[in-house]
Design a protein around this motif. Structure first.
Motif, PDB file in Angstrom:
ATOM      1  N   ARG A   1      48.455  71.603  17.565  1.00 20.38           N
ATOM      2  CA  ARG A   1      46.974  71.625  17.147  1.00 20.38           C
ATOM      3  C   ARG A   1      46.807  73.009  16.326  1.00 20.38           C
ATOM      4  NH1 ARG A   1      45.296  68.177  21.834  1.00 20.38           N
ATOM      5  NH2 ARG A   1      44.683  66.203  20.814  1.00 20.38           N
ATOM      6  N   ALA A   2      47.127  74.092  17.237  1.00 14.79           N
ATOM      7  CA  ALA A   2      46.803  75.434  16.585  1.00 14.79           C
ATOM      8  C   ALA A   2      47.247  75.648  15.268  1.00 14.79           C
ATOM      9  CB  ALA A   2      47.349  76.471  17.722  1.00 14.79           C
ATOM     10  N   LYS A   3      48.703  75.026  15.016  1.00  8.25           N
ATOM     11  CA  LYS A   3      49.379  75.391  13.739  1.00  8.25           C
ATOM     12  C   LYS A   3      48.840  74.292  12.775  1.00  8.25           C
ATOM     13  CE  LYS A   3      53.398  77.008  15.981  1.00  8.25           C
ATOM     14  NZ  LYS A   3      53.251  78.133  15.160  1.00  8.25           N
ATOM     15  N   GLY A   4      47.749  73.506  12.951  1.00 11.91           N
ATOM     16  CA  GLY A   4      47.276  72.579  12.127  1.00 11.91           C
ATOM     17  C   GLY A   4      47.341  71.115  11.969  1.00 11.91           C
ATOM     18  N   VAL A   5      48.242  70.629  13.120  1.00  8.96           N
ATOM     19  CA  VAL A   5      48.236  69.130  13.129  1.00  8.96           C
ATOM     20  C   VAL A   5      47.011  68.466  13.668  1.00  8.96           C
ATOM     21  CG1 VAL A   5      49.767  67.310  14.051  1.00  8.96           C
ATOM     22  CG2 VAL A   5      50.914  69.208  13.383  1.00  8.96           C
TER      23      VAL A   5
END
Length: 478
Positions: free
Chosen positions: A219-223
């Protein structure tokens, strides 16, 4: 009775090829049939191309890290056609190596589909029948689409390597390692990724703490990860579907964006169980795999087929028919390439070397190439505490390379230890290169190392992995 071959292998994947080569080395007359491309799922449409895509996707963060470390550089765009063409060339090279290995071993190759006619006879798609004293079924498995309306508009992991162009956005449905890995890969390549999983957390069956950190990192990486979510309905999108929906396809100056082009000619409209509606360039399903046993004549030959279509075998990979054996994903035991190879080796030991060798499926190390990466061997904390009292040694920290680059990525190092025997029952790592680390940790766990064995090992400093031997006090007991 005289047979054409001592062994006939159906399937040219890693397990089948290894078994054929090793059996031929004993002096046996061996043949192998493959209907598609030599190398099977792993080489052609699985772990090898996937790992190359993992490497490619990691460069997007490397550009940022390089600048943090003092390098002046401009970030470029990912060129999918250039990468894809080189990828296919590499897969063709590997396929050629597999063929040369078989030829060099004296294995006769049939580029044809093979089915069972009886316990000792194989029928090829060329119309030819051949006989063998032993038959080994190593046909692997395949991804399957779910039984929902419109699923035929989606793609599977088999198709992702063949796309003409990268989608601008994609919905990935599933929460296993294939779904999660491709969510990270495509996100790293610049695709806007949404992932639906109907369960409470991705990577079911793995250690809860470890998979929770993976989900947090994704999530932190954008997923855009949605748990407890599934597809209610999907269909080819219309112009009207774009109006008011900016999740899958962005609006442009108050007007609907142009419909994305996919293999269906249009975008795909999706309605989710959470009420959300969106249009995606592609929808990829990674919701399950099925053994390749359809229309193979297994049951007619007397082989028992299980509820999921798997060839049912005993500890020695032998089916209910004494002359027919099966290894790899077609048995639906442990769906990992190295396991199929070991099953093939055990089969040859048992049948051609007179050394009955059961397959050892205990304490198999594995890696999940998500971002962050995860490596695991042995029992999860949850499984271990159901079995016996355990101590948990665990640490989570921001590693040196990430801290210097001002990244928030965290690492997890975790040991699950038996209170009674002091053996390390499980080791779980979430970190860059976790797969490389778990391979080595797996040796110790397989040998029955105790926590004190880990403690006696001198740390390699400065490394992330040193934490595995410096955790002195348990964080909890269970």
């Amino acid at each position: 009775m005289t047979f054409d071959y001592d062994l006939f292998v159906i399937g040219g994947g890693s397990g089948g090829v290894r078994a054929a080569r090793v059996a031929a080395a004993t002096g046996a007359k061996v043949a192998l049939a493959e209907e598609f491309r030599m190398g099977g799922t792993c080489v052609i449409r699985g772990c090898v191309p996937k790992k190359l895509m993992v490497f490619a996707s990691g460069y997007s963060e490397m550009f940022d890290d390089a600048r943090a470390y003092g390098w002046d550089l401009d970030e470029g765009d990912f060129n999918w056609p250039r990468f894809r063409d080189k990828l296919h060339a590499e897969l063709s090279r590997l396929e050629g190596i597999y063929r040369k290995l078989l030829d060099g071993s004296g294995v006769e190759i049939f580029d044809a589909r093979a089915t069972l006619k009886d316990p000792h006879t194989v029928t090829l798609s060329t119309g030819k029948d051949v006989t063998a004293k032993h038959i080994l079924v190593a046909t692997g498995g395949r991804p399957v689409l779910p039984e929902i309306s419109g699923a035929e508009l989606g793609i599977t992991s088999n198709d992702i390597f063949l796309l003409d162009e990268m989608p601008k956005n994609i919905l990935i449905v599933g929460g296993g390692y294939i779904a999660s890995e491709f969510a990270c890969i495509l996100n790293g390549l610049g695709v806007k990724v949404t992932q639906f999983y109907r369960g409470a957390q991705i990577l079911r069956g793995f250690d809860d703490e470890a998979r929770g950190l993976v989900a947090e990192g994704m999530r932190a990486k954008g997923v855009d990860l949605h748990l407890g979510t599934n597809i209610v309905e999907m269909r080819a999108a219309t112009e009207d579907d774009l109006k008011g929906h900016d999740h899958g396809v962005p609006m442009e100056e108050g007007r609907p964006a142009q419909l994305p082009q996919t293999g269906t000619g249009k975008g795909i409209w999706v309605k989710a169980t959470n009420g959300q509606e969106a249009v995606y360039d592609q929808v990829m399903f990674a919701t399950g795999r099925a053994p390749n046993t359809d229309d193979m004549g297994l049951q007619a030959a007397g082989v028992e087929v299980g509820r999921r279509g798997e060839a049912v075998v005993d500890d020695y990979s032998q089916t209910a028919v004494p002359s027919i054996y099966a290894i790899g994903d077609v048995t639906n035991r442990v769906q990992l390439t190295p396991v199929a190879i070991r099953e093939g080796m055990a089969f040859v030991e048992t049948v051609f070397k007179g050394n009955p060798t059961p397959v050892d499926h205990e304490l198999i190390p594995s890696a999940i190439f998500t971002q962050p990466e995860m490596g695991t061997v042995g029992l999860s904390e949850e499984a271990a505490r159901e079995q016996e009292p355990v101590e948990i040694y665990c640490t989570s920290f921001k590693p040196m390379n990430h801290a210097f680059a001002d990244r928030d990525d965290r690492v997890l190092m975790k040991l699950v230890v038996s209170v009674e025997t002091r053996k390390v029952l499980g080791c779980h790592i979430v970190a860059d290169h976790a797969g490389e680390m778990i391979q080595l940790a797996g040796i110790a766990v397989k040998m029955g190392a105790t926590k004190e064995d880990f403690d006696r090992t001198v740390a390699v400093h400065p490394t992330m992995a040193e934490e595995l031997v410096t955790m002195k006090e348990p964080v909890r007991t269970a």
